[in-house]
Write a protein that holds these residues in place. Structure first.
Motif: not given
Ligand SMILES: NC(=O)c1ccc[n+]([C@@H]2O[C@H](COP(=O)([O-])OP(=O)(O)OC[C@H]3O[C@@H](n4cnc5c(N)ncnc54)[C@H](OP(=O)(O)O)[C@@H]3O)[C@@H](O)[C@H]2O)c1
Length: 312
Positions: A181-190, A196-199, A204-206, A219-223
């Motif tokens: 509702a705030l415009g944030i797309e979320s996934v569960t952690y773990g 899940r994020l790459l899906a 992902i830039s930052r 996180l470094v690998e993701l960016v």
């Protein structure tokens, strides 16, 4: 003398108790408020437990809390443009959960903003804005906020959205609808977080870590491997991953307060209040924050300059 929520020794939440402290008198550049609401930040219980004994200026007995809202009832020298009766919020220098507190960094509370919401803002918005500035978040970015459901994560995410960035966040499943509702797309952690994020976004830039649960290498690998595109406010092992830990040496409260109020006035910024406790239940407020699973902020209500154990 004034009433305040204090502790005399470090320890578990039950070291907190209501006590009498000298009523603080504003020095140059300071105002005093009759506190209405105070919010709890993790640093408050880290100080209380003894984990953050090095906190600047810390001495015992200690009045807990940094962030508060209230009504100016005394003004120090060299303070221009403010009057007794003005309604403000900001970061206190004498402790927030008290009848009276001194502030140097504060802003006017908008008439329609509640005491609780305004007390919830100061540390979260200052840290959130600082973190996305260190990351240089702009309109072309896809930002991941690890720990997006906490005060800092929510502030950072909404500032980034206002800049036009896309924001992905990590939070427990029960938060996802409220975050959407705030415009944030979320996934569960773990486990499986990266997949899940790459899906959601193959690019992902930052990334901002506001949870401190040891996932900086991921996180470094993701960016894409560039550690300068990751910042943490919560993981003291940052250097091991070449990541910047921003600790607020250059805090810009005024800018963050103004920006949060501006966005809130436009309906583009919210800070959810998870629970409100009367000041007499300060120990329960600390315990709730210390659970580590708060959506938004915990507030301690200190109404009208008189400490009232009243949940209304
Ligand atoms: N460096 C600085 O200048 C600075 C300034 C302010 C705060 N901080 C630090 O920044 C951190 C966040 O502060 P805050 O005020 O936002 O804290 P907070 O409001 O207490 O954050 C709690 C949030 O963390 C989430 N969370 C818990 N475990 C998680 C995990 N494993 N992965 C992802 N999210 C998880 C929870 O989400 P769920 O409820 O969905 O589990 C909850 O919403 C704290 O460590 C604080 O000390 C640093």
């Amino acid at each position: 003398m004034s009433l305040a929520l204090v502790f005399d020794d470090f320890g578990t939440p039950d070291v907190l108790h209501l006590g009498q402290v000298p009523t603080p008198q504003p020095g140059p550049g300071q105002v005093r408020i009759a506190v209405r609401s105070a919010s709890v930040n993790p640093v408050d219980w880290k100080i209380r437990s003894g984990a953050s004994r090095g906190f600047p200026g810390l001495s015992l007995p200690h009045v807990t809390g940094l962030d508060a809202s209230g009504v100016i009832d005394a003004i120090g020298a060299d303070v221009r443009g403010w009057a007794v009766g003005d309604e403000i919020f900001g970061q206190t220098v004498t402790g927030a959960a008290a009848e009276h507190a001194l502030l140097e960094n504060f802003a006017r509370k908008p008439a329609g903003m509640s005491w609780d919401t305004s007390a919830a803002l100061p540390s979260a918005v200052e840290t959130g804005l600082r973190a996305i500035d260190v990351l240089g978040v702009g309109p072309d970015d896809v930002l991941v906020v690890n720990g997006v459901a906490g005060g800092v994560g929510l502030a950072a995410a909404q500032f980034a959205l206002a800049r036009g960035a896309r924001v992905l966040g990590t939070a427990s499943q029960q938060r996802h609808d409220s975050l959407a509702a705030l415009g944030i797309e979320s996934v569960t952690y773990g486990e499986g977080l990266s997949e899940r994020l790459l899906a959601l976004s193959p690019s992902i830039s930052r990334a901002l870590d506001a949870a401190g649960n040891g996932i900086l290498p991921e996180l470094v690998e993701l960016v894409g491997g560039d550690s300068s595109h990751v910042v943490t406010v919560a993981d003291h092992r940052a250097a091991e991953s070449g990541v910047v830990f921003t600790a607020g040496q250059e805090r810009r409260y005024w800018e963050a307060f103004d920006r949060a109020v501006e966005l809130w006035s436009d309906g583009r910024f919210q800070m959810p209040i998870a629970q409100v406790f009367p000041v007499a239940d300060g120990a329960a407020a600390h315990a709730a924050s210390e659970s580590g699973h708060v959506f938004g902020k915990i507030v301690i209500r200190v109404t009208g300059g008189v400490v009232q154990p009243d949940r209304s």
